[in-house]
Design a protein around this motif. Structure first.
Motif, PDB file in Angstrom:
ATOM      1  N   ALA A 117       0.839  -1.213   0.000  1.00 37.23           N
ATOM      2  CA  ALA A 117       0.000   0.000   0.000  1.00 37.23           C
ATOM      3  C   ALA A 117       0.866   1.253   0.000  1.00 37.23           C
ATOM      4  O   ALA A 117       0.579   2.227  -0.720  1.00 37.23           O
ATOM      5  CB  ALA A 117      -0.930  -0.005   1.208  1.00 37.23           C
ATOM      6  N   ARG A 118       1.934   1.247   0.775  1.00 40.23           N
ATOM      7  CA  ARG A 118       2.821   2.402   0.782  1.00 40.23           C
ATOM      8  C   ARG A 118       3.552   2.560  -0.542  1.00 40.23           C
ATOM      9  O   ARG A 118       3.798   3.674  -1.000  1.00 40.23           O
ATOM     10  CB  ARG A 118       3.825   2.284   1.924  1.00 40.23           C
ATOM     11  CG  ARG A 118       3.189   2.360   3.309  1.00 40.23           C
ATOM     12  CD  ARG A 118       4.225   2.413   4.397  1.00 40.23           C
ATOM     13  NE  ARG A 118       3.619   2.513   5.712  1.00 40.23           N
ATOM     14  CZ  ARG A 118       4.295   2.652   6.840  1.00 40.23           C
ATOM     15  NH1 ARG A 118       5.632   2.717   6.799  1.00 40.23           N
ATOM     16  NH2 ARG A 118       3.668   2.734   7.996  1.00 40.23           N
TER      17      ARG A 118
ATOM     18  N   GLN B 291       2.359   1.719  -3.464  1.00 40.41           N
ATOM     19  CA  GLN B 291       1.417   2.231  -4.459  1.00 40.41           C
ATOM     20  C   GLN B 291       1.241   3.736  -4.325  1.00 40.41           C
ATOM     21  O   GLN B 291       1.024   4.441  -5.318  1.00 40.41           O
ATOM     22  CB  GLN B 291       0.069   1.531  -4.299  1.00 40.41           C
ATOM     23  CG  GLN B 291       0.085   0.063  -4.687  1.00 40.41           C
ATOM     24  CD  GLN B 291       0.363  -0.146  -6.169  1.00 40.41           C
ATOM     25  OE1 GLN B 291       1.447  -0.576  -6.554  1.00 40.41           O
ATOM     26  NE2 GLN B 291      -0.596   0.171  -6.999  1.00 40.41           N
ATOM     27  N   GLU B 292       1.325   4.244  -3.117  1.00 40.52           N
ATOM     28  CA  GLU B 292       1.153   5.685  -2.901  1.00 40.52           C
ATOM     29  C   GLU B 292       2.439   6.474  -3.120  1.00 40.52           C
ATOM     30  O   GLU B 292       2.395   7.702  -3.211  1.00 40.52           O
ATOM     31  CB  GLU B 292       0.653   5.931  -1.471  1.00 40.52           C
ATOM     32  CG  GLU B 292      -0.717   5.339  -1.201  1.00 40.52           C
ATOM     33  CD  GLU B 292      -1.144   5.536   0.231  1.00 40.52           C
ATOM     34  OE1 GLU B 292      -0.334   6.111   1.005  1.00 40.52           O
ATOM     35  OE2 GLU B 292      -2.270   5.143   0.587  1.00 40.52           O
ATOM     36  N   MET B 293       3.560   5.796  -3.194  1.00 43.74           N
ATOM     37  CA  MET B 293       4.828   6.507  -3.338  1.00 43.74           C
ATOM     38  C   MET B 293       5.030   6.934  -4.795  1.00 43.74           C
ATOM     39  O   MET B 293       4.954   6.107  -5.703  1.00 43.74           O
ATOM     40  CB  MET B 293       5.987   5.607  -2.897  1.00 43.74           C
ATOM     41  CG  MET B 293       7.341   6.288  -2.921  1.00 43.74           C
ATOM     42  SD  MET B 293       8.645   5.185  -2.323  1.00 43.74           S
ATOM     43  CE  MET B 293       8.079   4.903  -0.642  1.00 43.74           C
TER      44      MET B 293
ATOM     45  N   LYS C 207     -10.644   3.134  -8.405  1.00 39.66           N
ATOM     46  CA  LYS C 207     -10.160   3.567  -7.108  1.00 39.66           C
ATOM     47  C   LYS C 207     -11.264   4.023  -6.180  1.00 39.66           C
ATOM     48  O   LYS C 207     -11.098   4.053  -4.973  1.00 39.66           O
ATOM     49  CB  LYS C 207      -9.146   4.715  -7.282  1.00 39.66           C
ATOM     50  CG  LYS C 207      -7.889   4.288  -8.011  1.00 39.66           C
ATOM     51  CD  LYS C 207      -6.901   5.445  -8.094  1.00 39.66           C
ATOM     52  CE  LYS C 207      -5.616   5.012  -8.791  1.00 39.66           C
ATOM     53  NZ  LYS C 207      -4.653   6.120  -8.891  1.00 39.66           N
TER      54      LYS C 207
END
Length: 219
Positions: A161-162, A164-166, A217
């Motif tokens: 998850a981190r 994907q957001e980076m 999303k």
């Protein structure tokens, strides 16, 4: 010449009035003689940059003004008045208008010195009271071994998850640009292959579809 009581009474009444009027006129003339158009600019002492919105107060009268965006100010004051300059982040300045000037205008530059204010430390907690913080702290379950702490820090879904957001950094963008440029140069002068008939591209598409990368999303 006969004595006229009416004239004497009139003069008796008018003389104090005329004398008082003359005295008031002289006081007004003296008062207006002391008035000056006090103008100038407020600047910093280290770089001479204008200090905008400085509060300028005449201590003798209580009146004043505020400097504009460029530090300029102008208002009416009297000779000998004490003027104070105050602005956030600067020490207070004091200036006395000279009483020896001979005209009704006076211009000056007020230099302000920076002032550093040290504030006490403020700790903000996500709990309204100390009692609630104590209860939450005592009820907190903390792993007691390094293996459990490492496992939670390296949780696969958490890292995914981190990740994907980076956003992409400079090296990744550079690598993507170089790959596209190399692909164009590799097929320069010839027809590029169609990915629809590429089995590797189909395999990547199926894997991405199974991983849920094509889901909306907002769902």
């Amino acid at each position: 010449m006969k004595f006229n009581p009416v004239i004497c009474f009139t003069l008796f009444i008018l003389l104090p009035v005329l004398s008082n009027a003359q005295r008031i006129q002289e006081e007004q003339e003296e008062y207006y003689r002391d008035l000056v158009q006090f103008s100038g600019a407020v600047v910093t002492g280290d770089s001479l940059h204008p200090v905008a919105f400085t509060h300028i107060i005449d201590r003798n009268t209580g009146f004043g003004t505020i400097s504009d965006y460029y530090g300029y100010f102008s208002f009416v004051a009297k000779k000998g008045d004490t003027i104070t300059f105050s602005a956030i982040g600067f020490k207070k300045g004091i200036f006395v208008i000279p009483d020896t000037i001979h005209n009704n205008r006076y211009t000056m530059f007020q230099v302000m010195t920076s002032d550093t204010v040290y504030l006490s430390e403020t700790v903000i907690y996500p709990w309204p009271t100390k009692e609630q913080f104590k209860e939450a702290f005592l009820a907190l379950e903390i792993p007691d071994d390094d293996m459990e702490i490492a496992r939670k820090n390296l949780e696969r879904m958490e890292l995914y998850a981190r990740g994907q957001e980076m956003p992409m950094d400079g090296s990744m963008n550079y690598r993507n640009y170089i790959d596209q440029t190399v692909s164009k140069l590799y097929y320069a002068g010839q027809t590029q292959p169609i990915s629809l008939l590429n089995p590797f591209a189909w395999a990547q598409f199926i894997k991405a579809w199974q991983d849920g990368k094509f889901k909306r999303k907002d769902q």
